[in-house]
Design a protein around this motif. Structure first.
Motif, mmCIF file in Angstrom:
data_model
loop_
_atom_site.group_PDB
_atom_site.id
_atom_site.type_symbol
_atom_site.label_atom_id
_atom_site.label_comp_id
_atom_site.label_asym_id
_atom_site.label_seq_id
_atom_site.Cartn_x
_atom_site.Cartn_y
_atom_site.Cartn_z
ATOM 1 N N LYS A 1 0.832 -1.210 0.000
ATOM 2 C CA LYS A 1 0.000 0.000 0.000
ATOM 3 C C LYS A 1 0.864 1.257 0.000
ATOM 4 N N GLU A 2 1.939 1.247 0.790
ATOM 5 C CA GLU A 2 2.777 2.445 0.890
ATOM 6 C C GLU A 2 3.610 2.656 -0.369
ATOM 7 N N VAL A 3 4.071 1.565 -0.974
ATOM 8 C CA VAL A 3 4.795 1.702 -2.239
ATOM 9 C C VAL A 3 3.874 2.280 -3.303
ATOM 10 N N LYS A 4 2.652 1.769 -3.383
ATOM 11 C CA LYS A 4 1.700 2.259 -4.376
ATOM 12 C C LYS A 4 1.414 3.743 -4.167
ATOM 13 N N ALA A 5 1.209 4.142 -2.906
ATOM 14 C CA ALA A 5 0.916 5.549 -2.611
ATOM 15 C C ALA A 5 2.088 6.444 -3.002
ATOM 16 N N LYS A 6 3.294 5.976 -2.755
ATOM 17 C CA LYS A 6 4.485 6.765 -3.084
ATOM 18 C C LYS A 6 4.626 6.942 -4.592
ATOM 19 N N VAL A 7 4.452 5.848 -5.335
ATOM 20 C CA VAL A 7 4.585 5.914 -6.798
ATOM 21 C C VAL A 7 3.446 6.726 -7.403
ATOM 22 N N SER A 8 2.259 6.682 -6.794
ATOM 23 C CA SER A 8 1.093 7.409 -7.317
ATOM 24 C C SER A 8 1.322 8.903 -7.383
ATOM 25 N N LYS A 9 2.172 9.406 -6.503
ATOM 26 C CA LYS A 9 2.459 10.842 -6.504
ATOM 27 C C LYS A 9 3.168 11.269 -7.786
ATOM 28 N N ARG A 10 3.825 10.308 -8.438
ATOM 29 C CA ARG A 10 4.546 10.617 -9.674
ATOM 30 C C ARG A 10 3.764 10.201 -10.914
ATOM 31 N N ASN A 11 3.150 8.992 -10.830
ATOM 32 C CA ASN A 11 2.453 8.484 -12.021
ATOM 33 C C ASN A 11 1.441 7.425 -11.585
ATOM 34 N N SER A 12 0.155 7.713 -11.748
ATOM 35 C CA SER A 12 -0.886 6.804 -11.264
ATOM 36 C C SER A 12 -0.933 5.498 -12.056
ATOM 37 N N LEU A 13 -0.625 5.561 -13.355
ATOM 38 C CA LEU A 13 -0.644 4.348 -14.177
ATOM 39 C C LEU A 13 0.474 3.397 -13.748
ATOM 40 N N ILE A 14 1.663 3.945 -13.559
ATOM 41 C CA ILE A 14 2.781 3.111 -13.104
ATOM 42 C C ILE A 14 2.492 2.542 -11.720
ATOM 43 N N ALA A 15 1.815 3.321 -10.891
ATOM 44 C CA ALA A 15 1.474 2.854 -9.543
ATOM 45 C C ALA A 15 0.582 1.621 -9.611
ATOM 46 N N LYS A 16 -0.361 1.598 -10.546
ATOM 47 C CA LYS A 16 -1.237 0.430 -10.705
ATOM 48 C C LYS A 16 -0.439 -0.785 -11.161
ATOM 49 N N MET A 17 0.526 -0.569 -12.055
ATOM 50 C CA MET A 17 1.366 -1.665 -12.538
ATOM 51 C C MET A 17 2.239 -2.203 -11.407
ATOM 52 N N VAL A 18 2.776 -1.300 -10.600
ATOM 53 C CA VAL A 18 3.591 -1.704 -9.457
ATOM 54 C C VAL A 18 2.756 -2.502 -8.465
ATOM 55 N N ASP A 19 1.522 -2.074 -8.257
ATOM 56 C CA ASP A 19 0.637 -2.766 -7.323
ATOM 57 C C ASP A 19 0.388 -4.199 -7.776
ATOM 58 N N VAL A 20 0.155 -4.397 -9.059
ATOM 59 C CA VAL A 20 -0.046 -5.745 -9.601
ATOM 60 C C VAL A 20 1.225 -6.571 -9.434
ATOM 61 N N TYR A 21 2.364 -5.966 -9.750
ATOM 62 C CA TYR A 21 3.650 -6.661 -9.619
ATOM 63 C C TYR A 21 3.869 -7.124 -8.182
ATOM 64 N N LEU A 22 3.623 -6.242 -7.219
ATOM 65 C CA LEU A 22 3.848 -6.587 -5.817
ATOM 66 C C LEU A 22 2.856 -7.636 -5.330
ATOM 67 N N SER A 23 1.653 -7.629 -5.868
ATOM 68 C CA SER A 23 0.685 -8.677 -5.525
ATOM 69 C C SER A 23 1.202 -10.041 -5.959
ATOM 70 N N VAL A 24 1.777 -10.098 -7.147
ATOM 71 C CA VAL A 24 2.330 -11.359 -7.663
ATOM 72 C C VAL A 24 3.535 -11.784 -6.823
ATOM 73 N N ILE A 25 4.439 -10.832 -6.546
ATOM 74 C CA ILE A 25 5.642 -11.149 -5.773
ATOM 75 C C ILE A 25 5.274 -11.603 -4.370
ATOM 76 N N GLY A 26 4.335 -10.904 -3.743
ATOM 77 C CA GLY A 26 3.910 -11.286 -2.404
ATOM 78 C C GLY A 26 3.342 -12.692 -2.376
ATOM 79 N N GLY A 27 2.538 -13.018 -3.388
ATOM 80 C CA GLY A 27 1.993 -14.367 -3.477
ATOM 81 C C GLY A 27 3.074 -15.406 -3.660
ATOM 82 N N ALA A 28 4.078 -15.081 -4.483
ATOM 83 C CA ALA A 28 5.189 -16.018 -4.714
ATOM 84 C C ALA A 28 5.985 -16.245 -3.432
ATOM 85 N N PHE A 29 6.252 -15.168 -2.677
ATOM 86 C CA PHE A 29 6.968 -15.315 -1.418
ATOM 87 C C PHE A 29 6.221 -16.253 -0.467
ATOM 88 N N LYS A 30 4.910 -16.076 -0.392
ATOM 89 C CA LYS A 30 4.119 -16.883 0.536
ATOM 90 C C LYS A 30 4.106 -18.340 0.119
#
Length: 294
Positions: free
Chosen positions: A259-288
């Motif tokens: 959530k905090e990474v997405k909020a930080k990136v959103s300040k610069r570019n909302s589209l990239i923030a959405k892509m980052v959010d999807v990426y982190l969802s995948v990575i988090g799932g892989a870690f688990k």
């Protein structure tokens, strides 16, 4: 063998305890995933730093190195001498912070093995390195009587904090995440409070602060304070102190980190923030998944 428990403070809503002989299973259930602070009395029992990290050690081994504290430049030996003459009424600048990862990597073996309570840890994974490149995950703090951390905060990016007291005694004050509106987070740094001194609050300037219920207690040599993600905190040295701070990221705080990474990136570019959010969802799932197979 049963866990030995010492109650440090009970304010009616929250209890902070000191525990010895705690299993990881108990820690995970009652503190890590429950988001409850605890002082662990024996987490660092196998660290060489437990007996090695003293003011004399740092003065003898690194005294000629430069440190910058509150905008002032010192030789480390000068700062340590200043620590020795400081008083509660006239403290030395604080905090003096040494970045182990970057500047003192030879000290890493002294804070190993990483205690079980701080595992698993994903902060050093190459898959999230672009998002944590400015985060210092192993730090030494040196302080003197009366040295007060300059602001109330929670750890950047929603990391958990493990603060191990190796020399001297520190007084900690923690505030639960649900009281966030009452600490007046800064607009541009939402993990830092606008309130300069949590013990002397201007209630006219910060009227919501009257709803705060800070929890204050002390941590002594050999003890480790676990501060869960989102808990606001600050510290004050009661005498000469040396602490080691470790950050931790795993399944228990991945949601806040994402959530905090997405909020930080959103300040610069909302589209990239959405892509980052999807990426982190995948990575988090892989870690688990990897953790579940271990």
């Amino acid at each position: 063998m049963a866990t030995k428990v010492i109650e440090l403070v009970n304010n009616g809503s929250y209890v902070v305890e000191k525990k010895y002989g705690m299993t990881y299973k108990e820690f995970a259930k009652k503190h890590l995933f429950a988001c409850q602070p605890v002082v662990i009395g024996d987490a660092c029992k196998d660290w060489a730093a437990k007996d090695k990290f003293t003011p004399e050690f740092f003065k003898n081994e690194y005294g000629s190195r430069d440190v910058v504290v509150e905008g002032q430049r010192f030789k480390l030996e000068e700062y340590i001498d200043l620590m020795k003459t400081s008083t509660i009424e006239n403290p030395a600048p604080y905090p003096c912070k040494l970045q182990i990862d970057k500047d003192y990597p030879e000290l890493i073996p002294d804070i190993l093995p990483r205690f079980q309570f701080a595992l698993p840890d994903w902060t050093h994974s190459n898959m999230i390195k672009p998002f944590v490149r400015h985060v210092d995950t192993h730090e030494v703090f040196l302080g003197s009587p009366g040295g007060q951390f300059p602001y109330v905060h929670y750890d950047y990016m929603g990391f958990h904090a493990f603060i191990t007291q190796l020399y001297g005694i520190k007084e900690f004050t923690v505030i639960p995440p649900e009281q966030t509106p009452y600490v007046y987070p800064k607009e541009n740094n939402s993990w830092v409070s606008e309130i300069p001194d949590i013990k002397n609050i201007d209630s006219v300037k910060y009227p919501l602060s009257t709803n705060l219920t800070p929890i204050t207690f002390t941590v002594g040599p050999g003890e480790t304070l676990f501060i869960p993600n989102g808990w606001w905190h600050t510290a004050r040295s009661l005498n000469m102190t040396i602490s080691v701070a470790l950050d931790s990221l795993n399944a228990s705080n991945w949601g806040r980190f994402q959530k905090e990474v997405k909020a930080k990136v959103s300040k610069r570019n909302s589209l990239i923030a959405k892509m980052v959010d999807v990426y982190l969802s995948v990575i988090g799932g892989a870690f688990k998944i990897v953790k579940a197979k271990v």
